[in-house]
Each structure stands twice: as C-alpha cells, then as structure tokens.
Design an enzyme around this catalytic site. Structure first.
Site, short mmCIF file in Angstrom:
data_model
loop_
_atom_site.label_atom_id
_atom_site.label_comp_id
_atom_site.label_asym_id
_atom_site.label_seq_id
_atom_site.Cartn_x
_atom_site.Cartn_y
_atom_site.Cartn_z
N SER A 78 -3.92 7.15 -5.05
CA SER A 78 -5.18 7.37 -4.34
C SER A 78 -6.10 8.20 -5.22
O SER A 78 -5.65 9.06 -5.97
CB SER A 78 -4.90 8.14 -3.03
OG SER A 78 -6.10 8.67 -2.52
N LYS A 103 -2.88 -0.43 1.23
CA LYS A 103 -2.87 1.04 1.36
C LYS A 103 -3.75 1.46 2.55
O LYS A 103 -3.40 2.37 3.30
CB LYS A 103 -3.41 1.64 0.06
CG LYS A 103 -4.00 3.01 0.15
CD LYS A 103 -2.96 4.03 -0.23
CE LYS A 103 -3.39 5.46 0.06
NZ LYS A 103 -4.75 5.78 -0.26
N ASP A 104 -4.89 0.80 2.70
CA ASP A 104 -5.78 1.08 3.83
C ASP A 104 -5.58 -0.05 4.85
O ASP A 104 -6.44 -0.92 5.02
CB ASP A 104 -7.22 1.15 3.35
CG ASP A 104 -7.41 2.28 2.35
OD1 ASP A 104 -7.58 3.43 2.77
OD2 ASP A 104 -7.35 2.02 1.13
N HIS A 137 -6.23 0.44 -8.02
CA HIS A 137 -7.43 -0.39 -8.11
C HIS A 137 -7.26 -1.48 -9.19
O HIS A 137 -7.67 -2.63 -9.00
CB HIS A 137 -8.65 0.45 -8.50
CG HIS A 137 -9.04 1.51 -7.51
ND1 HIS A 137 -8.92 2.85 -7.79
CD2 HIS A 137 -9.55 1.43 -6.26
CE1 HIS A 137 -9.37 3.55 -6.76
NE2 HIS A 137 -9.74 2.72 -5.82
#
Ligand code: AMP
Length: 304
Positions: free
Chosen positions: A205, A169-170, A54
């Site tokens: 994550s 990542k997503d 993040h």
C-alpha cells in the site's frame, strides 16, 4: 484558490519518456485515435506513489491490451475531513521511473484538480452507488465511495478504455465499481487483480511508507488473521462470530494495532452474514497503527 489545486502544479510535469496528458480533451482525442486504429485500450487508475502492487496491475494491463494508460490523480473528494489528503505521497518523478522499469506505458493521465473539478469543490455532479457503500470501510469513511465512483466515472469518460484493472486489495471499491460499470452501461470490462504482498504477508500500500519498522513488522497480523479465518472456514467452521473473534484475537496480539473492524460479508453484495452457507465470502479488516489505517481482505468459497 482552493488549496487542493496548488498541490500538483502542471509545471512539474515535464519529461520525454512517456506521454503525459493533463487535460480531459487531449486524453479523449488520444483514446479515440487509439480505438479508431483498432487497438484495445486499458486503464489502470491510481493515486500514484506507485509500488509493486500497482506495477502488477500495469503488467496485467499490458498483457490484455495494446495500449495502456495509467492515471495518477490524488482525488480530493474521496478523502474525508481529517484524513490524509494533504500528507498523501505525491511522487510523480519516481512513479515515471517505476513505470519505465516495468516496461513502460503509453500514457500517464495526470490531470490537475482544476481540470477534474472545473467549478471547484464540492463538485455539482456525483455518482453514487447505493447500499454497497454502507458496509465495511463505507461505514467509517463518510463520502469516500461516492468520491471514488464519481472520480472513476470521470476517468472512464476521459480515458475511454475497453478494460480497466483494479486491485482486490480494495475489495469493496472493486465490488462497487463493477456494479456502477454495469448499471451505467460504460461498456468497460472490469478486472480484479489479486492482492500483491510483502514477504511478511503485509498487503502493499502507498500508506505503508507511513509505518515505522516496528509497526511494519506488527502489521503482518492483518494477513495472519485473515488466513486464519479462511482456514477455520475451510476446516468446517460455519459461525461467523467464531471467525470474527479469532481475527480480533490475532490483531490484538500486536501491541501497536487498533482494530477498526473485522467482518465477514457476502463477497458480492457485501452484506453482513452470521452463518456461512454455500457461496463466496469476503473476510475484511481495517486496522490502525498510529495514524496509519491499513486494510486487507481475503475471499473464500463454501461449496453447497
Ligand atoms: P491506489 O493508488 O491506492 O488508489 O490504488 C490504485 C489501484 O491499485 C487500486 O485498484 C488498488 O486496489 C490497487 N492496489 C493497491 N495496492 C494493491 C496491492 N497490494 N495489490 C493489488 N492491487 C493493489
């Protein structure tokens, strides 16, 4: 009261280091003032429990914009029944410290569920991106992407950014949000940031904290499997089944791993492919370790 509304009581949100905004109206007027001053505004949407992945998105946002908002909202509508909504880590104090250590942000937008869903759940209004949600995670997480696109459009309307940054990542989420943003005419530039990994290759994550040390060690098979598949494609292999079998085999070498899916799809449309002709492809995995579901992916290009 719906139990989801009790989880993030506003009284917990007190500090003098960063502006924490909890209402949509205040967020909108703050964003309007920033834009009226000619500044470029970036949004980094998150569910909190912030980690280095993040923070990399936040650093990128700070490079690209004058004013950065990080939203922290554990969105109930993107969790299917039986998923980890209640258990999902809520660590606002630690998140504020992490953001400060990363050089600070201008605003944390942390609305309550009541603020986001004033008529309760399920909401009357939803935004749904058809087809792209049928593949990969969408095939297993009923309603997940509708929850994501609905909440992200609400976050866009509340935060009024010029640009928003999401993680590769997503990958499916990113592809769906790109499509939604164009089709809905939000006028927001969407940036995809590369996956940030632990030293052993494990994609960072918020859910990694559920893993015990042995699971965490074994979880490197995800990135190993993906790298191997991309390597096979780079070496000239064109049959997707060969890549998928190779990924399955590597995941199966971890005794605690339970594969949910291993797929290679068109990186843009997310449609399954059987052979690799020219184009950009996405190899993606979802693997359970105990109750913890991990996802990872890589993209590769095949020249014409
Ligand atoms: P989440 O809090 O899990 O909803 O994630 C918020 C944003 O951070 C999403 O755009 C994710 O794709 C992104 N993100 C999460 N983990 C990573 C990572 N390891 N690398 C890059 N981006 C990430």
């Amino acid at each position: 009261m719906n139990p989801v509304f009790a989880i993030f009581p506003p009284s917990r949100i007190e500090n003098d280091r960063v502006q924490i905004i909890q209402t949509i109206a205040e967020m909108q007027s703050t964003a309007d003032a920033v834009r009226a001053g000619g500044q470029r505004l970036a949004l980094v949407p998150t569910m909190g429990a912030l980690h280095e992945g993040h923070l990399e998105l936040v650093r990128e946002a700070k490079k690209q914009a004058d004013h950065v908002t990080v939203s922290i909202f554990v969105n109930p509508t993107q969790f299917a029944p039986g998923e980890d909504f209640e258990e999902y880590p809520r660590t606002l104090e630690a998140d504020m410290n992490a953001l400060e250590d990363a050089g600070g942000v201008d605003v944390i937008f942390a609305p309550s569920a009541e603020e986001m869903y004033p008529f309760g759940l399920p909401p009357y209004t939803s935004v749904n991106v058809r087809d792209l949600d049928r593949y990969l995670c969408g095939a297993f997480r009923e309603g997940h992407f509708e929850g994501v696109t609905s909440v992200v459009s609400k976050l866009f309307l509340a935060c009024r950014p010029n640009l928003a940054i999401f993680g590769q990542k997503d990958a499916q989420q990113l592809a769906i949000i790109r499509r939604m943003t164009i089709e809905q005419g939000f006028g927001i530039d969407i940036f995809g940031h590369p996956i940030v990994r632990e030293a052993n290759g494990l994609a960072m994550s918020s859910r990694n904290r559920y893993l015990n040390p042995e699971e965490r060690r074994q979880a490197r098979v995800l990135s190993q499997a993906l790298q191997h598949a991309a390597g096979l494609a780079g070496g000239g292999e064109r049959t997707v089944a060969v890549l998928v079998d190779a990924m399955r085999e590597i995941v199966a070498s971890a005794s605690l791993a339970r594969l949910q899916y291993a797929e290679v799809v068109d990186a843009e449309t997310l449609q399954p492919v059987t052979a690799l002709h020219s184009g950009r492809f996405l190899a993606a995995l979802a693997v359970f370790f105990g109750e913890t579901r991990l996802i990872d992916n890589t993209t590769f290009e095949i020249a014409p």
